[in-house]
Scaffold this motif. Structure first.
Motif, PDB file in Angstrom:
ATOM      1  N   VAL A  42     -89.106 -34.706  48.386  1.00  0.00           N
ATOM      2  CA  VAL A  42     -88.553 -36.064  48.359  1.00  0.00           C
ATOM      3  C   VAL A  42     -88.510 -36.643  46.937  1.00  0.00           C
ATOM      4  CG1 VAL A  42     -90.749 -37.246  48.885  1.00  0.00           C
ATOM      5  CG2 VAL A  42     -88.578 -38.260  49.632  1.00  0.00           C
ATOM      6  N   TYR A  43     -89.427 -36.177  46.070  1.00  0.00           N
ATOM      7  CA  TYR A  43     -89.422 -36.691  44.686  1.00  0.00           C
ATOM      8  C   TYR A  43     -88.235 -36.139  43.892  1.00  0.00           C
ATOM      9  CZ  TYR A  43     -93.909 -38.494  46.001  1.00  0.00           C
ATOM     10  OH  TYR A  43     -94.890 -39.184  46.663  1.00  0.00           O
ATOM     11  N   ASP A  44     -87.756 -34.931  44.245  1.00  0.00           N
ATOM     12  CA  ASP A  44     -86.537 -34.401  43.604  1.00  0.00           C
ATOM     13  C   ASP A  44     -85.334 -35.259  43.985  1.00  0.00           C
ATOM     14  OD1 ASP A  44     -87.913 -32.299  42.450  1.00  0.00           O
ATOM     15  OD2 ASP A  44     -87.394 -30.868  44.033  1.00  0.00           O
ATOM     16  N   LEU A  45     -85.250 -35.589  45.285  1.00  0.00           N
ATOM     17  CA  LEU A  45     -84.124 -36.437  45.729  1.00  0.00           C
ATOM     18  C   LEU A  45     -84.194 -37.805  45.045  1.00  0.00           C
ATOM     19  CD1 LEU A  45     -81.718 -37.226  47.537  1.00  0.00           C
ATOM     20  CD2 LEU A  45     -83.356 -37.723  49.370  1.00  0.00           C
ATOM     21  N   ALA A  46     -85.387 -38.392  45.010  1.00  0.00           N
ATOM     22  CA  ALA A  46     -85.534 -39.726  44.399  1.00  0.00           C
ATOM     23  C   ALA A  46     -85.139 -39.685  42.922  1.00  0.00           C
ATOM     24  CB  ALA A  46     -86.978 -40.211  44.574  1.00  0.00           C
ATOM     25  N   THR A  47     -85.594 -38.655  42.221  1.00  0.00           N
ATOM     26  CA  THR A  47     -85.263 -38.527  40.791  1.00  0.00           C
ATOM     27  C   THR A  47     -83.750 -38.387  40.624  1.00  0.00           C
ATOM     28  OG1 THR A  47     -87.371 -37.417  40.431  1.00  0.00           O
ATOM     29  CG2 THR A  47     -85.717 -37.137  38.715  1.00  0.00           C
ATOM     30  N   ALA A  48     -83.137 -37.577  41.490  1.00  0.00           N
ATOM     31  CA  ALA A  48     -81.682 -37.371  41.397  1.00  0.00           C
ATOM     32  C   ALA A  48     -80.947 -38.695  41.657  1.00  0.00           C
ATOM     33  CB  ALA A  48     -81.245 -36.307  42.395  1.00  0.00           C
ATOM     34  N   ILE A  49     -81.410 -39.471  42.624  1.00  0.00           N
ATOM     35  CA  ILE A  49     -80.731 -40.759  42.908  1.00  0.00           C
ATOM     36  C   ILE A  49     -80.796 -41.674  41.680  1.00  0.00           C
ATOM     37  CG2 ILE A  49     -80.824 -42.882  44.293  1.00  0.00           C
ATOM     38  CD1 ILE A  49     -81.758 -41.132  46.675  1.00  0.00           C
ATOM     39  N   TRP A  50     -81.975 -41.761  41.052  1.00  0.00           N
ATOM     40  CA  TRP A  50     -82.065 -42.615  39.848  1.00  0.00           C
ATOM     41  C   TRP A  50     -81.142 -42.099  38.743  1.00  0.00           C
ATOM     42  CZ3 TRP A  50     -83.345 -47.170  40.780  1.00  0.00           C
ATOM     43  CH2 TRP A  50     -84.453 -47.535  41.536  1.00  0.00           C
ATOM     44  N   GLU A  51     -81.047 -40.773  38.619  1.00  0.00           N
ATOM     45  CA  GLU A  51     -80.152 -40.205  37.586  1.00  0.00           C
ATOM     46  C   GLU A  51     -78.704 -40.592  37.869  1.00  0.00           C
ATOM     47  OE1 GLU A  51     -80.592 -36.043  36.273  1.00  0.00           O
ATOM     48  OE2 GLU A  51     -82.523 -36.088  37.266  1.00  0.00           O
ATOM     49  N   TYR A 109     -66.858 -41.113  38.901  1.00  0.00           N
ATOM     50  CA  TYR A 109     -67.732 -40.698  40.007  1.00  0.00           C
ATOM     51  C   TYR A 109     -67.136 -41.206  41.316  1.00  0.00           C
ATOM     52  CZ  TYR A 109     -70.719 -40.162  35.956  1.00  0.00           C
ATOM     53  OH  TYR A 109     -71.207 -39.786  34.725  1.00  0.00           O
ATOM     54  N   PRO A 110     -66.248 -40.411  41.934  1.00  0.00           N
ATOM     55  CA  PRO A 110     -65.535 -40.914  43.107  1.00  0.00           C
ATOM     56  C   PRO A 110     -66.472 -41.278  44.253  1.00  0.00           C
ATOM     57  CG  PRO A 110     -64.707 -38.745  42.430  1.00  0.00           C
ATOM     58  CD  PRO A 110     -65.900 -39.036  41.581  1.00  0.00           C
ATOM     59  N   SER A 111     -66.173 -42.399  44.898  1.00  0.00           N
ATOM     60  CA  SER A 111     -66.895 -42.772  46.115  1.00  0.00           C
ATOM     61  C   SER A 111     -66.694 -41.678  47.146  1.00  0.00           C
ATOM     62  CB  SER A 111     -66.318 -44.072  46.689  1.00  0.00           C
ATOM     63  OG  SER A 111     -66.739 -45.167  45.920  1.00  0.00           O
ATOM     64  N   GLY A 112     -67.667 -41.509  48.030  1.00  0.00           N
ATOM     65  CA  GLY A 112     -67.501 -40.520  49.100  1.00  0.00           C
ATOM     66  C   GLY A 112     -68.830 -39.976  49.574  1.00  0.00           C
ATOM     67  N   ILE A 113     -68.729 -38.846  50.278  1.00  0.00           N
ATOM     68  CA  ILE A 113     -69.923 -38.213  50.846  1.00  0.00           C
ATOM     69  C   ILE A 113     -70.361 -37.074  49.930  1.00  0.00           C
ATOM     70  CG2 ILE A 113     -70.859 -36.958  52.820  1.00  0.00           C
ATOM     71  CD1 ILE A 113     -68.699 -38.264  54.558  1.00  0.00           C
ATOM     72  N   TYR A 114     -71.657 -37.044  49.615  1.00  0.00           N
ATOM     73  CA  TYR A 114     -72.228 -35.967  48.808  1.00  0.00           C
ATOM     74  C   TYR A 114     -73.437 -35.388  49.541  1.00  0.00           C
ATOM     75  CZ  TYR A 114     -69.302 -37.738  45.039  1.00  0.00           C
ATOM     76  OH  TYR A 114     -68.227 -38.123  44.282  1.00  0.00           O
ATOM     77  N   HIS A 115     -73.740 -34.130  49.241  1.00  0.00           N
ATOM     78  CA  HIS A 115     -74.910 -33.491  49.832  1.00  0.00           C
ATOM     79  C   HIS A 115     -75.965 -33.236  48.764  1.00  0.00           C
ATOM     80  CE1 HIS A 115     -72.436 -31.654  53.393  1.00  0.00           C
ATOM     81  NE2 HIS A 115     -72.667 -32.940  53.533  1.00  0.00           N
ATOM     82  N   TYR A 116     -77.210 -33.525  49.100  1.00  0.00           N
ATOM     83  CA  TYR A 116     -78.319 -33.171  48.200  1.00  0.00           C
ATOM     84  C   TYR A 116     -79.495 -32.641  49.006  1.00  0.00           C
ATOM     85  CZ  TYR A 116     -81.863 -33.059  44.624  1.00  0.00           C
ATOM     86  OH  TYR A 116     -82.820 -32.611  43.743  1.00  0.00           O
ATOM     87  N   THR A 117     -79.832 -31.384  48.774  1.00  0.00           N
ATOM     88  CA  THR A 117     -81.107 -30.815  49.228  1.00  0.00           C
ATOM     89  C   THR A 117     -81.593 -29.966  48.070  1.00  0.00           C
ATOM     90  OG1 THR A 117     -80.112 -28.785  50.063  1.00  0.00           O
ATOM     91  CG2 THR A 117     -80.336 -30.603  51.655  1.00  0.00           C
ATOM     92  N   ASN A 118     -82.792 -29.430  48.172  1.00  0.00           N
ATOM     93  CA  ASN A 118     -83.191 -28.428  47.183  1.00  0.00           C
ATOM     94  C   ASN A 118     -82.323 -27.186  47.360  1.00  0.00           C
ATOM     95  OD1 ASN A 118     -86.565 -29.532  47.141  1.00  0.00           O
ATOM     96  ND2 ASN A 118     -85.240 -29.410  45.365  1.00  0.00           N
ATOM     97  N   GLU A 119     -82.283 -26.356  46.296  1.00  0.00           N
ATOM     98  CA  GLU A 119     -81.536 -25.094  46.373  1.00  0.00           C
ATOM     99  C   GLU A 119     -82.306 -24.106  47.247  1.00  0.00           C
ATOM    100  OE1 GLU A 119     -78.631 -24.807  45.362  1.00  0.00           O
ATOM    101  OE2 GLU A 119     -78.313 -25.931  43.524  1.00  0.00           O
TER     102      GLU A 119
END
Ligand SMILES: NC(=O)c1ccc[n+]([C@@H]2O[C@H](COP(=O)([O-])OP(=O)(O)OC[C@H]3O[C@@H](n4cnc5c(N)ncnc54)[C@H](OP(=O)(O)O)[C@@H]3O)[C@@H](O)[C@H]2O)c1
Length: 290
Positions: free
Chosen positions: A188-197, A210-220
């Motif tokens: 969850v800290y990777d996701l949080a860090t990515a959101i702040w970035e 940065y187009p509005s829309g749906i994006y996916h984020y999980t760990n690799e």
């Protein structure tokens, strides 16, 4: 300084956003728990936006109990669908950029390849359906929005898969875990860090980059729940047995192959995503009792 409102700030992701926020000249975060701001009350949201001149919203507030949602569908829809619509409409009215967190549960049973953001959805349960309607409300009403779907969140604190496995291992229990449901464990800290970035990139650059829309984020990387449980148990000082079983035996209804394709997130936001095994090692290190 731009005010970033974080809703549901005492939940798992909200707490991680608090922990990973780095003070700087651009933002002042406004962390609001359910008791400070109930997102099912549009009047409360609007008053908060006006009082604090909010410029960004990160909506972490949600009804997340997948089992209870079957019995409490109305409450679940109120929070995950209707309230998402209120946030989106108010974001449009006040020129706010909305980050809305969603889930792999919007997808169905299809097996075999990672889901793309625009793949057909087919939720298997009330929770997934409520989150899908929430996404649709956001896309229909907000002007600048980023729907970020994630999955399998865990961390060293709070109630989540990692802390449950640790508790079972400490009791010396034999852990039985399904090996036919595949996904990507996400620290969850990777996701949080990515959101702040992402928030920072959007604030510093042109929104249209940065187009509005749906994006996916999980760990690799990918794993079954069994793989994930085994990796946790193997990293703990008091090792315990982890035994695979099939989901048919447990009666769980969940996407079998809920791996999310993150290529648009990587290419649009230029953010490197850690592998789940590296992040799990970090989580265990941070959890390690001193
Ligand atoms: N956890 C996962 O594995 C996972 C996976 C995929 C996607 N997600 C998504 O990620 C987001 C964050 O999840 P999370 O794991 O942080 O969930 P969480 O720990 O359950 O946090 C959600 C927070 O929202 C609060 N909340 C509930 N109703 C509210 C309302 N009416 N107004 C304001 N706040 C309200 C909850 O408070 P109470 O607890 O007091 O009700 C809780 O603090 C959610 O959108 C979820 O759907 C999570």
């Amino acid at each position: 300084m731009s005010v970033v409102l974080v809703t549901g700030s005492e939940g798992q992701l909200g707490v991680a956003l608090q922990a990973t926020f780095k003070a700087g000249p651009l933002f002042a975060p406004l962390f609001c728990s359910k008791f400070m701001l109930d997102i099912t009350d549009a009047g409360q949201i609007e008053a908060c936006i006006k009082a604090h001149a909010v410029r960004y919203i990160i909506n972490c507030a949600a009804y997340t109990n997948v089992q209870w949602a079957e019995q409490e569908a109305a409450t679940c829809f109120k929070v995950n669908s209707l309230a998402a619509g209120y946030l989106a409409a108010l974001a449009a009215k006040y020129g706010i950029v909305l980050f809305h967190i969603s889930t792999d549960y919007v997808f169905g049973l299809t097996k075999g390849r990672p889901f793309n953001p625009n793949d057909p959805t087919d939720p298997l349960n009330q929770y997934g359906q409520s989150k899908l309607v929430g996404e649709q409300m956001v896309a229909a009403r907000a002007t600048h929005f980023y729907i970020i779907r994630t999955a399998w969140l865990y961390g060293e604190k709070g109630r989540n898969f990692f802390t449950k496995m640790v508790a079972l291992a400490q009791k010396g229990d034999v852990i039985q875990m399904v090996d036919d449901q595949i996904g990507s464990p996400t620290y969850v800290y990777d996701l949080a860090t990515a959101i702040w970035e992402v928030v920072e990139k959007i604030a510093k650059n042109n929104l249209t980059d940065y187009p509005s829309g749906i994006y996916h984020y999980t760990n690799e990387g990918v794993a079954s729940w069994y793989d994930f449980a085994y990796a946790i148990a193997a990293a703990l000082p008091n090792r315990c047995a982890v035994i695979p079983r099939s989901s048919a035996a447990v009666g769980l209804k969940r996407p079998y192959y809920s791996v999310l394709n993150k290529s648009s997130f990587r290419s649009v936001f230029q953010i490197k995503i850690p592998h789940w095994q590296d992040s799990l090692a970090l989580c265990v290190k941070r959890w390690q009792p001193q």
